[in-house]
Design an enzyme around this catalytic site. Sequence first.
Site, PDB file in Angstrom:
ATOM      1  N   GLU B  64       5.177  39.724  -8.432  1.00 36.35           N
ATOM      2  CA  GLU B  64       6.040  39.575  -9.610  1.00 36.35           C
ATOM      3  C   GLU B  64       6.266  38.110  -9.962  1.00 36.35           C
ATOM      4  O   GLU B  64       6.413  37.746 -11.123  1.00 36.35           O
ATOM      5  CB  GLU B  64       7.379  40.282  -9.400  1.00 36.35           C
ATOM      6  CG  GLU B  64       7.293  41.803  -9.495  1.00 36.35           C
ATOM      7  CD  GLU B  64       6.944  42.461  -8.164  1.00 36.35           C
ATOM      8  OE1 GLU B  64       6.656  41.731  -7.193  1.00 36.35           O
ATOM      9  OE2 GLU B  64       6.964  43.710  -8.094  1.00 36.35           O
ATOM     10  N   PHE B 126      17.591  53.794  -2.882  1.00 37.12           N
ATOM     11  CA  PHE B 126      16.300  53.184  -2.570  1.00 37.12           C
ATOM     12  C   PHE B 126      15.872  52.250  -3.701  1.00 37.12           C
ATOM     13  O   PHE B 126      15.906  52.627  -4.866  1.00 37.12           O
ATOM     14  CB  PHE B 126      15.245  54.275  -2.350  1.00 37.12           C
ATOM     15  CG  PHE B 126      13.872  53.715  -2.086  1.00 37.12           C
ATOM     16  CD1 PHE B 126      13.623  52.970  -0.939  1.00 37.12           C
ATOM     17  CD2 PHE B 126      12.844  53.901  -2.991  1.00 37.12           C
ATOM     18  CE1 PHE B 126      12.369  52.428  -0.712  1.00 37.12           C
ATOM     19  CE2 PHE B 126      11.578  53.365  -2.768  1.00 37.12           C
ATOM     20  CZ  PHE B 126      11.349  52.628  -1.612  1.00 37.12           C
ATOM     21  N   GLN B 127      15.489  51.056  -3.345  1.00 31.04           N
ATOM     22  CA  GLN B 127      15.077  50.021  -4.300  1.00 31.04           C
ATOM     23  C   GLN B 127      16.140  49.724  -5.354  1.00 31.04           C
ATOM     24  O   GLN B 127      15.826  49.400  -6.496  1.00 31.04           O
ATOM     25  CB  GLN B 127      13.736  50.375  -4.955  1.00 31.04           C
ATOM     26  CG  GLN B 127      12.582  50.303  -3.953  1.00 31.04           C
ATOM     27  CD  GLN B 127      11.204  50.307  -4.600  1.00 31.04           C
ATOM     28  OE1 GLN B 127      11.020  50.891  -5.659  1.00 31.04           O
ATOM     29  NE2 GLN B 127      10.245  49.671  -3.934  1.00 31.04           N
ATOM     30  N   LYS B 176      16.138  54.353 -14.610  1.00 31.72           N
ATOM     31  CA  LYS B 176      14.960  55.209 -14.704  1.00 31.72           C
ATOM     32  C   LYS B 176      15.203  56.461 -15.548  1.00 31.72           C
ATOM     33  O   LYS B 176      14.349  56.878 -16.321  1.00 31.72           O
ATOM     34  CB  LYS B 176      14.498  55.612 -13.304  1.00 31.72           C
ATOM     35  CG  LYS B 176      13.201  56.408 -13.321  1.00 31.72           C
ATOM     36  CD  LYS B 176      12.650  56.664 -11.946  1.00 31.72           C
ATOM     37  CE  LYS B 176      11.313  57.403 -12.052  1.00 31.72           C
ATOM     38  NZ  LYS B 176      10.731  57.672 -10.740  1.00 31.72           N
ATOM     39  N   MET B 485       4.829  15.188  -1.187  1.00 29.44           N
ATOM     40  CA  MET B 485       6.046  14.504  -1.637  1.00 29.44           C
ATOM     41  C   MET B 485       7.098  14.521  -0.530  1.00 29.44           C
ATOM     42  O   MET B 485       7.813  13.540  -0.329  1.00 29.44           O
ATOM     43  CB  MET B 485       6.568  15.158  -2.919  1.00 29.44           C
ATOM     44  CG  MET B 485       7.639  14.358  -3.626  1.00 29.44           C
ATOM     45  SD  MET B 485       7.073  12.700  -4.092  1.00 29.44           S
ATOM     46  CE  MET B 485       6.618  12.952  -5.807  1.00 29.44           C
TER      47      MET B 485
END
Lengths: 173, 573
Positions: B64, B126-127, B176, B485
Site C-alpha cells: 500500500e 478482524f482487520q 463494507k 546522510m
Amino acid sequence: MKRIISCTVQNRGGVLNRITGMFSKRHFNIESITVGESETEGMAKMTFVVNVEDEHKLEQLTKQLHKQIDVIKVSDITEKSVVARELALVKVTANSQLRAEIQGLIDPFRGTVVDISKETMTIQVTGKTDKIDAFILLLKPFGIKEIARTGVTALLRGQQAKPYVAEVNSLTI
Amino acid sequence: MAVEARQKTEAGKEFVTGADLLIEALVEAKVEKVFGYPGGAVLPIYDAMFRHEFPFEHILCRHEQGSIHAAEGYARVTGKPGVVVATSGPGATNLITGITDAMMDSLPLVIITGQVAQGVIGTDAFQEADVLGLTTPITKYNYQIQDAKELPRVINEAFYIATTGRPGPVLIDIPKNISAELTVRNESNAIELPGYQPNVKPNALQLQKLASLLEKAERPVLLAGAGVLLSDGATYLQEFVEKYELPVVNTLLGLGSFPGEHELFLGMGGMHGTYTANMAIYEADFLINIGARFDDRLTGKVANFAPGAKVAHIDIDPAEIGKIIRTDVPIVGDAKTALQALLAMDIKKPETTEWVTRLMENKVNYPYWYNRSEKQVSPQWLIEQICEKSKGEAIVATDVGQHQMWAAQFYAFNKPHNWLTSGGLGTMGFGLPAAIGAQLGRPDDLVVAIVGDGGIQMTIQELAVIHERNLPVKVFIVNNEALGMVRQWQEEFHGERYSSSLLTQNPDFLKIAEGYGIRSVLVDKEKDVPGVLEEVFAYDGPVLVDFRIHWKEKVFPMVAPGKGINEMVGVKP
C-alpha cells in the site's frame, strides 16, 4: 495570556476530535472547552478558553482553527463585551447543624441547593469563572467531596461598547 | 445479493450497490488511474470495478505504501489528483506514511479505504482500525460514510477539497456493508461545505504594498516554492523576474518553478543550498516569498534568516503567513493569480544592477564543488552526467538523503513539474514508486528514479509493477553501501561513530532486478558512465543501474543544525 475563542462549526462526525487534535498537535494549551448546539441546525458552537504565550501564538491558533474545513467562523471575544458563564456543581459535607450556615453563604452567590442527603449538600452555581472560584474557596472549610464544572461558554452582548471589531474570519489580508 | 438480480423499486428506481455509486462518482470526477490493493473490506469495490469493466486503469502496486507514493508521483507531474484504494486495518495503516507525506508537501490525493461493517465497528473486529482517528491529523479532511446515499456528494467534496486551496490528501472510509448493500441513486452530489472557501484572489491593497517596497528595494530576492508549481505559475514567475531583474532562490520542492540554468537563478537555498542563494537571502533588504512555507531546512536559525529584509509572503494558506518569519506584507492567494496581478501593475523597476552583479560574481566564485573520485564514481559528477545525457528534460524522482541533495544540486531543472522528491516528511522509499506514478501519468517522458541503496530497499517490491507494465523507468541506485546522510552526520557531529548506518551486507541488486525480469548493470568506474547512460536512455524499457560510489562521499556545502544560513561550511574545497 488567557483568551476566549468562540467558534461556529459544522456538526459533522469527528469534528471535535479534529479540532482538539489540532490543538494538541500544535501544542496549544486548552483550559476548557464547551460544545453544544447553536441556533442553526447542523451547526455547533464551541467555546475555548486557551492560554497562549503571545500575540503570535494567538494568531496561529485562530488561523489554524479557521483552516479546519468544518469551521465556519472564529472569533476571539476576549476583548469584547460578552456574557460569559460557567456552571459548577459542588458537593459539600453538610450535616443538619451546618446546613443553615452554608445556606447563608450560598445566597450572595445566587447558588441553589439541588440535592441534599444526610451527610451532604450539592449546590449549583453559575457565573463567571472568578465568581465560581471564589465560591469554591469559601466552601472548602466545610469539606468538598466532589466538584463538576462545565467550562466557560460565551456569547457577544447584543450591543458592543466599542465599534464592532473585524472578525478573525474576514481576513483582510 | 447478486448484482445480476438487480431490481427496481416500486417507483421505478434502479437498485445499485454503494460500490457502484463510488465507481460512478470516480468516473464523474474524470479519474483515469487508481493505485490500489484489494482486501476483504474492499471486495465489493473491486467487484464493482470488475463489473464496470475498469472504467479507469487500476494499478496493483505490491504494497500500500507503494500505491500511495505512486499516486503522489502521478499527482506531482500531472497536476491531477492521485486516487488510492486500500482495504481496512493493515491496508489503511500501510498508507499512513504516504498520507503524511502528501499532507506535508501539499499533494492532492483522494484515498478510499475499506472499513469493517458498521455493525461491528468499535468491537476490535478482524482487520479493524480506527482509520478516521488515525488520519485526522494527517489529512486535509476525512470522512466515514454513514449511508450509501452520501457517496456521490462526499466523493465530489473530496475531490474539491483535495484539489483547491492548498492541495492535500482527503480520505474516505467506507464500511463494507455500505459498499455491498443495495441502495438507490441519489441524484444530487452538490457540495455542502459552508466552512471551506479558499481565497485565491490576492488583496489589491497588499499587492500595492509589495509593489512600493519593490520599487524602493536595493537588494531584493525572490524565493519561489512549490506553490508556484502547484498553481501552474512558472511562466508568469519567469516573466515577473525578468521584468524586474530579480535574483531567484528556489526551495527544494520549488525546483523547476524557475529555469535552473537562467542567469538570475541563484540555486537552491537552505541546508545544502548554494552559498550565493543563502548569502543573498541573508543580505537582502526585500524578500518576496511566493509559495514557500519557510521550512526549517530552508531557514536554518530563524534569527539569521533575512535579518535585514522586509518580507512579503504570498501563500494560499493564511496559516503559513507569519508562522515562522515575521511578515510585513501578507498576501493570501494563489501564486499564479498573484503573479498575474503583479504583472498587470505599473511598478517602477528598482535599481538593482550593483546587487545583481555582486550575486553573479558570487555565483562564479562559489559554485557547488566536488572532488573527482579516482577509484569509483563521483556521485555529483554522475548527476551532472545524468542531466547532460537526458538534456535536463527527464522527470527525476528521488528518495531521501545524500543522493537526493546531489540530485537537487547538480540536475538543472529547466522545466516545471519534472522534480519529485519528499521534502517535508523526508520519506525514504518514496523514489521508486513515485517514478512509477510519474511514468504512468506521463508515458511519453523519460523518467529517472535516482535512489539510494538504503531507500530502494524500503519499496523495492514495486519493481514488479515496472516489469508487469514494461514501464521504461530508469532506476539509478547511488550505492555507497551506507545510509549516507546518517553516516555523514555521524562523521560530522557524532565522532565518527557509525551506529547502524553501514549497509555492508547489501543484496545483489542486479540479481534482484533479474528476478523481477528487469535489465540491470553495475557501474563502478567513471569511464563507463557516459556510455552506459547513453545506452540506458536509448533503450525503450526499464533498466536498473547499480552505480558504486565511495562510502565517505559527503554533501556540501552545509548549514549545520542550529546554525544560520550565513554560517555555511564546506563552501570551498
